[in-house]
Scaffold this motif. Structure first.
Motif, short mmCIF file in Angstrom:
data_model
loop_
_atom_site.label_atom_id
_atom_site.label_comp_id
_atom_site.label_asym_id
_atom_site.label_seq_id
_atom_site.Cartn_x
_atom_site.Cartn_y
_atom_site.Cartn_z
N GLN A 170 0.77 -0.95 0.22
CA GLN A 170 0.46 0.45 0.01
C GLN A 170 0.68 1.32 -0.01
O GLN A 170 0.51 2.41 0.23
CB GLN A 170 -1.08 0.01 1.07
N HIS A 171 2.72 1.17 -0.06
CA HIS A 171 2.74 2.22 -0.37
C HIS A 171 2.32 3.50 -1.67
O HIS A 171 2.96 4.53 -0.98
CB HIS A 171 4.18 1.92 -0.05
N ALA A 172 2.20 3.11 -2.33
CA ALA A 172 2.15 3.92 -3.56
C ALA A 172 0.81 4.59 -3.43
O ALA A 172 0.18 6.17 -3.73
CB ALA A 172 1.99 2.84 -4.93
N LEU A 173 -0.06 4.03 -2.47
CA LEU A 173 -1.44 5.08 -1.32
C LEU A 173 -0.25 6.24 -0.92
O LEU A 173 -1.34 6.84 -1.80
CB LEU A 173 -2.33 4.25 -0.82
N LEU A 174 0.02 6.57 -0.74
CA LEU A 174 0.92 7.33 0.18
C LEU A 174 1.76 7.97 -0.37
O LEU A 174 1.52 9.06 -0.77
CB LEU A 174 1.28 7.39 1.75
N THR A 175 2.74 7.49 -1.22
CA THR A 175 3.24 8.49 -1.82
C THR A 175 2.61 8.63 -3.11
O THR A 175 3.44 10.07 -3.66
CB THR A 175 5.09 7.05 -2.65
N GLU A 176 1.98 8.67 -3.72
CA GLU A 176 1.33 9.45 -4.76
C GLU A 176 0.39 10.09 -4.09
O GLU A 176 -0.67 10.59 -5.22
CB GLU A 176 -0.02 7.68 -5.69
#
Length: 382
Positions: A170-176
């Motif tokens: 789910q990292h991309a949910l935050l980084t993006e």
């Protein structure tokens, strides 16, 4: 007055917080040093308890149309997952509160859902006013403030700190995640992953996140964030640092720059008011007349930034002078920890609001030179 405490009271006591009243809440003013907390947010990261803020859910088939009527902005134009800064005004155009509204995914077809976040001292007033204004609309207005905590991580290292608690997938949910947007993210608390609403918003002028969490889980989340930030310079930060940070960022504070006696155009918030939206809204006629009259541009007063030439700071309610004549009043002011000189915001007569105008502030009987400068005073490097 009844003293309200957030669900994080014990965490604040353990960290050595000094408390102060804010909007009827006993909140941490500082822990050890407000200056150190300020610099941490600018350079590494700070952890804030914002649980005194309000949370009002608006749900129903008419939710978008209702908020277009209740607020000065066009909330129906906000995309799902995004947020909008807006105002709730009274019939004469005065500001009841400034707030952020998040459009969340629809719980079912034909039903819209929004989260309205008012300021601490105005939360109950706004919830009551929204309920009153909802009578002609098919919506449910639910004040969830008493059950909800809000924790913010602000500063350059905030993303890395939060990622340490989020599953890798789910990292991309935050980084993006863009500024003024929100998403449901799994966050590891007490060994279990909980889906929490995370918004990329803040009141400091830095990158950061605000996390909505049930009161019961707030202490564990606070501790988890502190542990995740141990190697990243994260420190708990109080209201003193929050105030100096928001002032540097040129962000208004309700009760200082904003009130029922102030209108959006004098406050420099004209773009927040959507006079062009098709629907009527509370205060529309008054605000249209205020704008047409030139308030904040050719008549009346305007909110400006002031930079001090000396070392002494202007404070709220200090008189602003031009050639010895009263032309305005300071709303907020203090030495800027980041910039190294005094800064202030003030309402001054429009004739003296041009950038570069030299004014004086009466610092308890002694006039000091201040210059009108653009807002914000500080803008982070992206």
């Amino acid at each position: 007055m009844t003293e309200n405490y957030t669900a994080l009271l014990e965490q604040h006591k353990k960290a050595g917080a000094s408390f102060t009243d804010f909007g009827g809440w006993q909140m941490p003013l500082k822990y050890e040093s407000e200056l150190a907390e300020h610099h941490a947010v600018r350079n590494t990261a700070g952890l804030f308890d914002l649980s005194h803020m309000g949370e009002v859910w608006v749900t129903g088939p008419d939710a978008a149309a209702f908020l277009d009527y209740a607020l000065a902005g066009k909330l129906s134009a906000v995309a799902v997952g995004k947020a909008k800064y807006s105002l709730i005004c009274n019939a004469d155009g005065g500001i009841i509160d400034d707030l952020i509204t998040y459009r969340r995914p629809s719980p079912e077809e034909g039903v819209d859902r929004y989260l309205v976040v008012p300021n601490a001292g105005n939360a109950a007033v706004v919830a009551k006013e929204l309920l009153k204004r909802s009578a002609a609309f098919d919506v449910t207005v639910e004040d969830a403030s008493a059950e909800t905590s809000l924790i913010a991580v602000q500063g350059p290292n905030s993303e890395a700190i939060l990622l340490a608690l989020v599953p890798a997938e789910q990292h991309a949910l935050l980084t993006e995640l863009k500024y003024y947007a929100a998403v449901e993210v799994g966050i590891a608390v007490n060994g279990t992953v909980q889906d929490l609403l995370v918004a990329r918003t803040g009141y400091t002028g830095e990158d950061g996140f605000e996390i909505y969490v049930p009161n019961l889980d707030a202490p564990a989340l606070w501790e988890a964030l502190l542990q995740a930030g141990e190697g990243s310079g994260l420190v708990p930060a109080g209201l003193a640092a929050r105030d100096s940070l928001r002032l540097e960022a040129g962000m208004p504070l309700y009760g200082n720059e904003l009130s029922r006696h102030v209108n959006a155009f004098a406050a420099g918030l004209g773009p927040v008011v959507s006079l062009a939206k098709e629907s009527d809204f509370v205060g529309k006629d008054a605000l249209a007349a205020i704008k047409a009259a030139g308030v904040g541009s050719t008549i009346g007063q305007k909110l400006v930034g002031l930079k001090g030439a000396g070392r002494r700071a202007a404070r709220a309610h200090y008189p602003v002078l031009k050639d010895g004549n009263l032309v305005g009043e300071v709303t907020s002011g203090q030495p800027s920890p980041t910039l190294g000189y005094p800064v202030a915001m003030a309402y001054v007569d429009v004739d003296f609001a041009e950038i570069g105008t030299v004014l004086e502030v009466d610092l308890r009987g002694k006039p000091e030179r201040f210059e009108v400068v653009p807002l914000p005073f500080y803008k982070r490097q992206k």
